[in-house]
Design an enzyme around this catalytic site. Structure first.
Site, PDB file in Angstrom:
ATOM      1  N   ASP A  78       0.821  -1.215   0.000  1.00 54.02           N
ATOM      2  CA  ASP A  78       0.000   0.000   0.000  1.00 54.02           C
ATOM      3  C   ASP A  78       0.849   1.257   0.000  1.00 54.02           C
ATOM      4  OD1 ASP A  78       0.938  -0.152   2.634  1.00 54.02           O
ATOM      5  OD2 ASP A  78      -0.938  -0.968   3.386  1.00 54.02           O
ATOM      6  N   ASN A 152      -6.923  -3.361  14.321  1.00 59.15           N
ATOM      7  CA  ASN A 152      -8.333  -3.654  14.022  1.00 59.15           C
ATOM      8  C   ASN A 152      -8.470  -4.842  13.066  1.00 59.15           C
ATOM      9  OD1 ASN A 152      -7.413  -2.599  11.648  1.00 59.15           O
ATOM     10  ND2 ASN A 152      -8.931  -0.965  11.488  1.00 59.15           N
ATOM     11  N   HIS A 154      -6.879  -5.176  10.185  1.00 58.84           N
ATOM     12  CA  HIS A 154      -6.713  -4.869   8.757  1.00 58.84           C
ATOM     13  C   HIS A 154      -5.457  -5.520   8.189  1.00 58.84           C
ATOM     14  CE1 HIS A 154      -4.288  -0.807   9.240  1.00 58.84           C
ATOM     15  NE2 HIS A 154      -3.468  -1.826   9.134  1.00 58.84           N
ATOM     16  N   GLU A 159      -9.410  -2.235   5.319  1.00 58.68           N
ATOM     17  CA  GLU A 159      -9.980  -2.046   6.657  1.00 58.68           C
ATOM     18  C   GLU A 159     -11.195  -2.962   6.870  1.00 58.68           C
ATOM     19  OE1 GLU A 159      -8.311  -0.470   8.676  1.00 58.68           O
ATOM     20  OE2 GLU A 159      -7.473   1.385   7.884  1.00 58.68           O
TER      21      GLU A 159
HETATM   22  C1  GLP Z   1      -0.239  -0.127   8.586  1.00 60.05           C
HETATM   23  C2  GLP Z   1      -0.072  -0.789   7.207  1.00 60.05           C
HETATM   24  C3  GLP Z   1      -0.142  -2.280   7.301  1.00 60.05           C
HETATM   25  C4  GLP Z   1       0.598  -2.729   8.520  1.00 60.05           C
HETATM   26  C5  GLP Z   1      -0.158  -2.316   9.734  1.00 60.05           C
HETATM   27  C6  GLP Z   1       0.556  -2.593  11.047  1.00 60.05           C
HETATM   28  O1  GLP Z   1      -1.110   0.911   8.593  1.00 60.05           O
HETATM   29  N1  GLP Z   1      -0.923  -0.316   6.194  1.00 60.05           N
HETATM   30  O2  GLP Z   1       0.375  -2.851   6.116  1.00 60.05           O
HETATM   31  O3  GLP Z   1       0.731  -4.131   8.536  1.00 60.05           O
HETATM   32  O4  GLP Z   1      -0.611  -0.999   9.647  1.00 60.05           O
HETATM   33  O5  GLP Z   1       1.600  -1.706  11.256  1.00 60.05           O
HETATM   34  P1  GLP Z   1       2.665  -1.899  12.397  1.00 60.05           P
HETATM   35  O6  GLP Z   1       3.614  -2.952  11.931  1.00 60.05           O
HETATM   36  O7  GLP Z   1       3.342  -0.562  12.528  1.00 60.05           O
HETATM   37  O8  GLP Z   1       1.941  -2.304  13.617  1.00 60.05           O
END
Ligand code: GLP
Length: 289
Positions: A78, A152, A154, A159
């Site tokens: 993303d 959450n 995702h 989402e």
């Molecule tokens: C982000 C990304 C995800 C990621 C998630 C967890 O917003 N879009 O691809 O896996 O949230 O992030 P983190 O590893 O900082 O907990």
């Protein structure tokens, strides 16, 4: 089949993840008789930083060859889409392009053009997303999707209430994601976090031959628990991996705490039938669901 590996801490998670990533790559390249490429979907976020560091270190030590890296083709999951009037992306210091260069790409001898990230500045975003999907298909599909999980549930920026068949496209960030990411990457400033993004679709991620989901820390325990134990539903996008043919969760003990608690007896010990493995990364539990 879903397989769950629990390593003792985030460093052990990174080490185990790299073992899987390299193993899957060797298998993929062998299957393609040495001619094809190793096609990966890659995440950003705080969790994969240690995995990228471990990959770089193993390459520096000569344990991962230049040839292996040169055969890798990567598509990021993303990228943020700037709010109107903020035209500094994709070179913003918190863009995923910048993140990947800073933590990974610049340290390894990737082939030119090997690292694709959705371009939020593209004139036609629909075309950009379709072209992204097409570039994956032309290359023979994803061999591996390495993904994180949001608090959450995702996956990428898909989402809750996501569609299991979704393709790459424009998505809206959930308020929890905005506040999680503000906290981690934007000095707590909710306004600084874009509210939209381009995200690889869940259908595209689920089409990968193998999925590895990494999660560390207590904050992920509920999302991990729901995605493994709860119903398979777009309300918890990661739960859709329950139906994937080859999905491995690599968790530290904190992220796995609800699963461990559930598997353990009243004395706090793990229930009989739970296999315990020793791995390079340390002592680990392996629960096969
Ligand atoms: C982000 C990304 C995800 C990621 C998630 C967890 O917003 N879009 O691809 O896996 O949230 O992030 P983190 O590893 O900082 O907990």
């Amino acid at each position: 089949m879903m397989q769950i590996k629990v390593a003792k801490d985030p460093l052990a998670v990174a080490s185990m993840t790299v073992d899987f990533l390299v193993g899957a790559g060797e298998k993929a390249l062998k299957r393609k008789e040495g001619k094809g490429t190793y096609n990966l979907a890659l995440p950003t976020g705080s969790t994969p930083i240690e995995t990228y560091r471990e990959l770089i270190e193993r390459h520096n030590q000569g344990r991962i060859s230049d040839d292996f890296i040169a055969r890798m083709r990567t598509w990021n999951l993303d990228e943020y889409l700037p709010d109107p009037g903020r035209e500094v992306w994709p070179h913003h210091e918190q863009s995923h392009r910048t993140f990947m260069e800073r933590h990974f790409f610049r340290f390894l001898p990737f082939a030119p053009g090997a690292n694709r990230i959705l371009d939020p500045a593209a004139a036609d975003l629909g075309e950009e997303c379709r072209g992204y999907e097409q570039s994956i298909a032309v290359q023979g599909g994803l061999d591996l999707a390495l993904v994180g999980i949001g608090t959450n549930g995702h996956v990428a920026f898909n989402e809750p209430r996501a569609d299991a068949d979704s393709h790459t496209g424009v998505v809206h960030l959930a308020p929890t994601t905005v506040s999680d990411n503000a906290e981690k990457f934007f000095k707590g400033d909710l306004n600084a976090v874009p509210k939209q993004a381009l995200s690889m679709g869940l259908g595209t991620i689920l089409s990968a031959r193998k999925v590895i989901l990494i999660a560390t820390g207590h904050a992920k325990a509920v999302a991990v628990g729901a995605s493994v134990l709860g119903p398979v539903t777009g309300w918890c996008p990661a739960s859709l991996f329950q139906n994937h043919a080859d999905c491995t969760y690599v968790l530290d003990t904190e992220a796995a705490s609800l699963l461990i608690k559930r598997a353990a007896g009243p004395d706090g010990r793990l229930a009989p039938g739970t296999s315990l493995l020793r791995s390079e990364a340390g002592f680990s539990h392996s629960l096969i669901c």
